[in-house]
Design a protein around this motif. Sequence first.
Motif, mmCIF file in Angstrom:
data_model
loop_
_atom_site.group_PDB
_atom_site.id
_atom_site.type_symbol
_atom_site.label_atom_id
_atom_site.label_comp_id
_atom_site.label_asym_id
_atom_site.label_seq_id
_atom_site.Cartn_x
_atom_site.Cartn_y
_atom_site.Cartn_z
ATOM 1 N N ALA A 14 -13.237 -10.668 -19.290
ATOM 2 C CA ALA A 14 -14.588 -10.909 -19.807
ATOM 3 C C ALA A 14 -15.000 -12.366 -19.625
ATOM 4 O O ALA A 14 -16.135 -12.659 -19.214
ATOM 5 N N THR A 17 -15.546 -13.123 -15.874
ATOM 6 C CA THR A 17 -16.776 -12.470 -15.414
ATOM 7 C C THR A 17 -18.004 -13.193 -15.952
ATOM 8 O O THR A 17 -19.001 -13.376 -15.240
ATOM 9 N N ALA A 18 -17.938 -13.622 -17.214
ATOM 10 C CA ALA A 18 -19.058 -14.366 -17.808
ATOM 11 C C ALA A 18 -19.289 -15.673 -17.057
ATOM 12 O O ALA A 18 -20.434 -16.066 -16.801
ATOM 13 N N THR A 71 -14.790 -7.610 -10.774
ATOM 14 C CA THR A 71 -15.900 -7.546 -11.735
ATOM 15 C C THR A 71 -16.822 -8.761 -11.596
ATOM 16 O O THR A 71 -18.029 -8.650 -11.818
#
Length: 225
Positions: A14, A17-18, A71
Amino acid sequence: MKTIVNFRSFVIIALITAAAVFTGRLVFSYTAIGVIILASIVSGCLITGIILRKKNIAAYKQVTFFTAAVTSVIAVAVFLIVATNWIPKGLEDGNHDIKASIEKNYVVDGKNYVVIKNLNIDGSNVCGKMLVRVNNDKVDFYNTPIGYKVSFSGYVKVKNVLGENSEYNFSSFSSNIRYITTVEAGDISVKYGNADLMDIIYRFVCGQLVDNLGAENGYVAYGML
């Protein structure tokens, strides 16, 4: 006890990807710099995954970084597609004919605001929503039910991805409001419209707030949701 799900992997994916999505903003504004940073993030994930693989370190750690690379690319691609097509080509600030349906109807500081969706501008269906400030000189427009269809003509301001000083319109991204306008209540044509499931939920919530807090406070509370 053996852990079935390793949440650290999800956190790492996460975060990476952020960071990639944030870099996507640079790709959109400053292509060369953005591409270099994005390439560094993706290649860093791939190299880390390869090193872990060669050292025979736990498979889930390898998968974590390989997944983060994938991702990141997908997230940036989606961001760029949305940003590039945020406003239809040729649609600019100016007078336009609007047809839509009411999604939200609320009052703040005595001013009536309506969020409309299912937009049709100048005969063409477009994505996004429009924020309409309704001047209530003659009509209490905030009593118009959610889900009803409206049509009017007026000066529409387009909210581009990049605002003044090349700053991003984060509020537009989060709310999907891509256009704003001000219209006299008496100039809006209203017709009955069938509410979809979300409209029914919105209408119920709005009704409960108005019944319990009073008209103005209820609409203010609803507008803040």
